[in-house]
Design an enzyme around this catalytic site. Structure first.
Site, mmCIF file in Angstrom:
data_model
loop_
_atom_site.group_PDB
_atom_site.id
_atom_site.type_symbol
_atom_site.label_atom_id
_atom_site.label_comp_id
_atom_site.label_asym_id
_atom_site.label_seq_id
_atom_site.Cartn_x
_atom_site.Cartn_y
_atom_site.Cartn_z
ATOM 1 N N ARG B 276 0.869 -1.177 0.000
ATOM 2 C CA ARG B 276 0.000 0.000 0.000
ATOM 3 C C ARG B 276 0.911 1.234 0.000
ATOM 4 O O ARG B 276 1.570 1.531 0.992
ATOM 5 C CB ARG B 276 -0.880 -0.047 1.255
ATOM 6 C CG ARG B 276 -1.897 1.043 1.363
ATOM 7 C CD ARG B 276 -1.728 1.865 2.634
ATOM 8 N NE ARG B 276 -1.981 1.133 3.859
ATOM 9 C CZ ARG B 276 -1.498 1.505 5.036
ATOM 10 N NH1 ARG B 276 -0.712 2.568 5.143
ATOM 11 N NH2 ARG B 276 -1.760 0.807 6.115
ATOM 12 N N HIS B 280 -3.354 4.326 4.921
ATOM 13 C CA HIS B 280 -4.468 3.372 5.035
ATOM 14 C C HIS B 280 -5.757 4.018 4.521
ATOM 15 O O HIS B 280 -6.462 3.470 3.693
ATOM 16 C CB HIS B 280 -4.627 2.937 6.488
ATOM 17 C CG HIS B 280 -5.921 2.243 6.770
ATOM 18 N ND1 HIS B 280 -6.210 0.988 6.290
ATOM 19 C CD2 HIS B 280 -7.012 2.646 7.466
ATOM 20 C CE1 HIS B 280 -7.427 0.639 6.688
ATOM 21 N NE2 HIS B 280 -7.937 1.627 7.393
ATOM 22 N N TYR B 289 4.752 5.567 11.387
ATOM 23 C CA TYR B 289 5.065 4.165 11.668
ATOM 24 C C TYR B 289 5.903 3.471 10.597
ATOM 25 O O TYR B 289 6.270 2.321 10.759
ATOM 26 C CB TYR B 289 3.783 3.368 11.939
ATOM 27 C CG TYR B 289 2.736 3.425 10.836
ATOM 28 C CD1 TYR B 289 2.813 2.581 9.732
ATOM 29 C CD2 TYR B 289 1.665 4.309 10.910
ATOM 30 C CE1 TYR B 289 1.852 2.622 8.740
ATOM 31 C CE2 TYR B 289 0.695 4.359 9.919
ATOM 32 C CZ TYR B 289 0.790 3.518 8.840
ATOM 33 O OH TYR B 289 -0.147 3.562 7.857
#
Lengths: 326, 385
Positions: B276, B280, B289
């Site tokens: 990805r 998100h 992160y």
């Protein structure tokens, strides 16, 4: 007239048989529903007569049972799934609440979810933990679900077929301690609508409203009260979502007093909803506050204590007396 | 003996063990690949595919238009036209490859990021935006394109796909069903239950897991200690890991799995190993992160770029094709933009629509009360005139 006397369990079995026979899209699914015929034998003999493709033994996975039933419904089937006991429904609660209840609305009405979830519920049979609960309010609170409970053999026979014919998901709570009670079933008569309440006994001094296992207790209480010269009406609500408030209102406008009785905990229970609505609708008719009799805000107790926990004749009569004392 | 296999025999107490566990399960990917990141065509013993130049250009076109649609939706969210958007950036090959493997009579159960699959099914992309704009919770008719509604609760749809596939088998049909889900969903009980049910009933379903490495901020090694495709073995059906950024491999592997389902041989798990590239959703901040170098490494594996390289190197597409596609992308983006802005808010009374198929007394009562309440404002403004 084709009236037969049979137990509630037998009536449910006959009802499922009729549904399987009438509509080839009806399927039965659940744990042990095949050869064993279910732990309460409600599906006894059905797999033998309709085959494994219609009466399907499933893996021991409640979310899987309901989730795959949703998929089968989307394919055009009408699954009737059995959850073995009340306390075992929670692994499937997510599928019921987030998927089954909402999918019709999410698709703007383009698809239908004719799934029936049968749940033997309630106490009084000396079972172990998680086998005696009454979680009906948790389902009635969810828009998109219909929630019903028969109290006798005739309703067991007819309401289950009506639930299967409904294009909406129906949570069908079966009072397990009434499975062996016999009653007359007229298999030809035109039944009441699925969500209509029924006057189980007429009276003039007070209304007892109940459903499922507590209807019998309330009828016994009304009979006992009669001996003391009190005329008690008993309403069998039959449906917890929707609730036939018109029927409750009619009764309360006559008797002016209402006591709601159920096995589930009183706190946030269906009695609270009924009390609130009837107070709104019948404020000037009421001679006493609507009272509730039910379970405590405690986990369902071990079997040796369940007689204390479950509303029995005395607790119902005590509430009748308190109401009449106002 | 490797460090890992030694450690596996000891109790898991030391911090060393924990750090070894952080090593991604994906470090040794057994990928099915037919087109390398450099755009070289390679062979695989089990999966072959022979596509015409037109079909290859078609796959390229699908990926480019899907990416453009996705970029436009992200922009619309930034402009306040959408409340949220879940971008598929980087996953075009997994979605177009698997989506183009489907037959019209197959049925798709997506999660909420399958914009490329929806494209392959002929779902108007503007239909996908209703729920992100907040005008509905899905809204399309799943049966008009055999494409079920987006499902937000993670993994739930894998059971719906399995049940639907059980119905397909009961009907004696030879179509197949495909369920999409992500690496995060692989941790859900429903996914495990769908594996159990589909295996037990031999349901004609393909589980297509897009392992995009991140479930919001949780990396794949927080979901599993074994490569995801290997999960299938324990349930009794095959699992295969495919290069999720290789549209040819995704097409070939999915087609093979679908054919297996049609032949009555039961489910297959396909793990599309992909990435990805974006957040998100538009509410997420991946800089908190993950490192940029990871993204850069995956950028080199871009699914669109590699097919373009192949098309150009093989002389399968000329400049006019790419220019024309750019124009087509612009037209699509404009259409999407205009459609979203023109999307009306639903009528107030829509709250009460379709709650039940057969009606419900309480809904009827509340609808009437709300209508009267709404009407009271109209009456008041009439009186004020």
């Amino acid at each position: 007239m084709a009236v037969e006397k049979m137990s509630l369990a037998k009536a449910l079995n006959e009802s499922l048989r009729k549904a399987l026979d009438t509509d080839p899209k009806v399927l039965i699914m659940g744990e042990d529903v095949g050869k064993l015929g279910g732990v309460f034998r409600i599906t006894d003999g059905l797999q033998k007569d309709f085959g494994e493709e219609r009466v399907i033994d499933t893996p021991l996975a409640e979310s899987g049972i309901v989730g795959t039933a949703i998929g089968l419904a989307l394919r055009g089937y009408r699954p009737v799934v059995e959850i073995q006991f009340d306390g075992f429904v929670f692994p499937a609660y997510d599928q019921i609440v987030t998927q089954l209840a909402k999918m019709h609305a999410r698709a703007l009405g383009k698809i239908k979810l004719p799934v029936v979830v049968r749940i033997p519920y309630g106490g009084g049979i000396g079972a172990v933990e998680h086998h005696s609960e009454s979680p009906e309010a948790l389902f009635a609170h969810v828009a998109g679900l219909k929630v019903v409970s028969p109290s006798n053999a005739s309703d067991g026979y007819w309401m289950l077929q009506q639930a299967i014919q409904s294009d909406d998901p129906v949570i069908f709570f079966e009072p397990k301690r009434r499975y062996w009670d016999k009653g007359e079933v007229d298999i030809e008569s035109i039944p009441d609508p699925l969500h209509a309440a029924r006057v189980a006994r007429t009276g003039t001094d007070l209304t007892l409203a109940a459903y499922g296992p507590m209807v019998k207790v309330c009828l016994e209480a009304a009979a006992a009260a009669q001996e003391e010269g009190k005329s008690v009406e008993v309403l069998d609500l039959r449906s917890m979502s929707p609730i036939d408030f018109d029927a409750v209102q009619r009764s309360v406008e006559k008797t002016r007093r209402l006591v709601v009785v159920h096995e589930a905990p009183v706190f946030y229970g269906s009695g609270a909803e009924i009390a609130a609505r009837i107070t709104e609708r019948c404020f000037y008719h009421l001679e006493a506050p609507v009272l509730r009799v039910g379970g405590f805000h405690a986990p369902y107790p071990p079997a040796r204590l369940e007689e204390e926990y479950l509303p029995g004749l005395d607790r119902v009569l005590d509430a009748v007396d308190r109401s009449l004392a106002y | 003996m490797t460090v890992e296999s030694t450690a596996a025999r000891k109790p898991r107490r030391s911090s060393k063990r924990v750090s070894a566990a952080k090593k991604p399960a994906s470090s040794e990917p057994q990928l099915v690949q037919l087109l390398t990141p450099e755009g070289e065509r390679v062979e695989h013993p089990d999966y072959d595919i022979d596509l015409s130049p037109e079909e290859l250009r078609g796959l390229y076109r699908d990926m480019v238009l899907t990416r453009r649609f996705d970029a436009e939706a992200t922009a619309l969210q930034r402009q306040g036209e959408l409340g949220l958007w879940a971008s598929l950036l980087g996953q075009e090959a997994a979605q177009i490859g698997s989506g183009r493997a489907l037959r019209d009579d197959d049925y798709v159960f997506p999660t909420y990021r399958e914009h490329g699959v929806a494209w392959c099914r002929g779902v108007d992309p503007t239909n996908l935006l209703g729920m992100f704009r907040g005008v509905n919770h899905g809204g399309w008719d799943p049966n008009s394109n055999n494409f079920h509604l987006y499902t937000i609760v993670i993994g739930s749809q894998t059971l719906h796909a399995t049940g639907y596939a059980m119905g397909v088998a009961k009907d004696g049909a030879d179509s197949a069903v495909i369920a999409y889900f992500g690496d995060g969903a692989s941790s859900q009980g429903d996914v495990a239950e769908s594996f159990t049910f589909s295996a037990v009933y031999n349901a004609p379903v393909v589980f297509f897991c897009q392992n995009n490495q991140w479930a919001i901020s949780e990396p794949t090694e927080r979901q599993t200690r074994v490569p995801l495709y290997q999960r299938a073995q324990g349930f009794g059906f095959p699992g295969v890991r495919v290069d999720g950024n290789d549209v040819l491999a995704c097409l070939a592997v999915t087609r093979s799995a679908l054919e297996r389902a049609r032949r009555g041989e039961g489910p297959t798990l396909v793990e599309a190993f992909t990435y990805r590239m974006g957040a998100h959703t538009t509410s997420d901040d991946p800089t908190k992160y993950r490192h940029d170098d990871e993204r850069q490494a995956w950028e080199a594996k871009d699914p669109i770029l590699r097919l373009r390289t192949y098309l150009e190197n093989q002389g399968l597409a000329d400049e006019a094709f790419f220019t024309e596609l750019d124009k087509e992308s612009d037209v699509l983006a404009k259409r999407v933009r205009e459609a979203v802005r023109a999307m009306p808010d639903p009528d107030h009374m829509a709250i009460f629509d379709n709650v039940y198929a057969d009606g419900h007394a309480l809904v009827d009562e509340e609808r009437a009360q709300f209508a009267a309440y709404q009407a009271s404002f109209a009456d008041a403004s009439e009186e004020g005139k």
